[in-house]
Scaffold this active site. Structure first.
Site, PDB file in Angstrom:
ATOM      1  N   ASP A  63      70.582  59.306  14.049  1.00 27.86           N
ATOM      2  CA  ASP A  63      71.243  59.711  15.294  1.00 27.86           C
ATOM      3  C   ASP A  63      71.916  61.069  15.137  1.00 27.86           C
ATOM      4  O   ASP A  63      72.043  61.602  14.033  1.00 27.86           O
ATOM      5  CB  ASP A  63      72.301  58.677  15.685  1.00 27.86           C
ATOM      6  N   TYR A 124      71.647  53.471   3.040  1.00 28.75           N
ATOM      7  CA  TYR A 124      72.626  54.388   3.617  1.00 28.75           C
ATOM      8  C   TYR A 124      73.942  54.284   2.863  1.00 28.75           C
ATOM      9  O   TYR A 124      74.246  53.266   2.230  1.00 28.75           O
ATOM     10  CB  TYR A 124      72.893  54.041   5.084  1.00 28.75           C
TER      11      TYR A 124
END
Length: 285
Positions: A63, A124
């Site tokens: 994003d 992540y």
């Protein structure tokens, strides 16, 4: 669904990093905002003097504002173009791209490789500090400041209840026709020597906003606003909870993408395209 490379083309694997601060995410936007995909495709077209754009496929579509240290993509190029430019392509792209995106390697991909569908996990990291003085100015673009003291043990206890295969609908932004079933392989926090708390979040795949929603829920536990069992109860409810805060994107970095052995790439590619359901739930494939 076939993923064969078109005759006369070669699939090229691309390993890259970027600072997401000034990008509107990975994917190209209809309104022309700056994106990582757009920048790289434009640079590739320019340095190879091509009359057309060769589209990239990426392992994880980050994003706006999210960073990547170990992103992977692929692009199918005409064999002649690849053979003409391959030896100098990496250096030429480095000279053309802005300094907030770097490509580290360009290699011919093995048979069956698809940057998105062949991946077996994505890892992540989310970084946050509870230092009452705020964030180190040199880290401010990559670390979130949380203005409450955080209990690391409580956050890890709450995180343990979320690991495994679940429907993460409560922690995802729903997309029409897409499943929210994921296998969360690892979710744990550690406090680094500099005081920064770092979450490791690893799964076979992620749905939209999933990592930042999980982090938001665990921060509420860590600062005492919610009990340890709250994130697990939210998960079990199976619906989006307005109390789950989606934390800001700048603390999130895609660190690494994992792939199986070359001989298993094609099988994983096919498997990952199947829509999943949990045992005992309705539906198939």
């Amino acid at each position: 669904m076939s993923d064969d490379v078109q005759d006369g083309f070669v699939r090229v694997r691309m390993d890259l990093s970027y600072d997401g601060k000034d990008f509107s995410g990975w994917a190209k936007q209809a309104r022309g905002q700056r994106t990582v995909q757009g920048d790289i495709e434009d640079a590739l077209r320019t340095v190879t003097r091509s009359g057309e754009t060769y589209e990239l496929t990426v392992a994880g579509r980050t994003d706006a504002g999210v960073h990547a240290r170990g992103q992977v993509a692929h692009v199918d190029l005409p064999l002649g173009l690849w053979e003409e430019h391959r030896d100098k392509l990496l250096r030429r792209l480095a000279g053309r791209l802005s300094h907030d995106v770097r490509i580290w390697s360009l290699t011919e991909a093995p048979a069956g490789f698809n940057a998105r569908f062949s991946a077996i996990w994505r890892r992540y990291a989310y970084r946050v500090t509870d230092n009452p003085g705020g964030v180190d100015p040199l880290l401010r673009g990559h670390v979130l400041w949380h203005d409450w003291a955080l209990d690391l043990d409580a956050m890890n206890e709450a995180a343990a209840a979320l690991v495994g295969e679940h429907d993460f609908a409560a922690y995802c932004k729903k997309r029409e026709g897409a499943t929210t079933i994921r296998t969360l392989q690892e979710l744990r926090w550690q406090r680094r020597s500099d005081g920064v708390l770092e979450a490791t979040v690893k799964a076979d795949a992620f749905c939209h906003n999933m990592v930042r929603s999980l982090v938001g829920a665990l921060l509420f536990v860590g600062d005492g606003h919610r009990p340890v069992d709250w994130p697990g109860k939210v998960l079990a409810a199976g619906v989006r909870d307005s109390a789950v805060h989606v934390v800001r994107p700048h603390g999130l970095t895609l660190e690494e993408v994992g792939y199986p052995a070359d001989e298993l790439l094609a099988a994983r590619n096919r498997e990952a395209r199947n829509k999943r359901s949990l045992p005992g739930s309705a539906g198939c494939c």
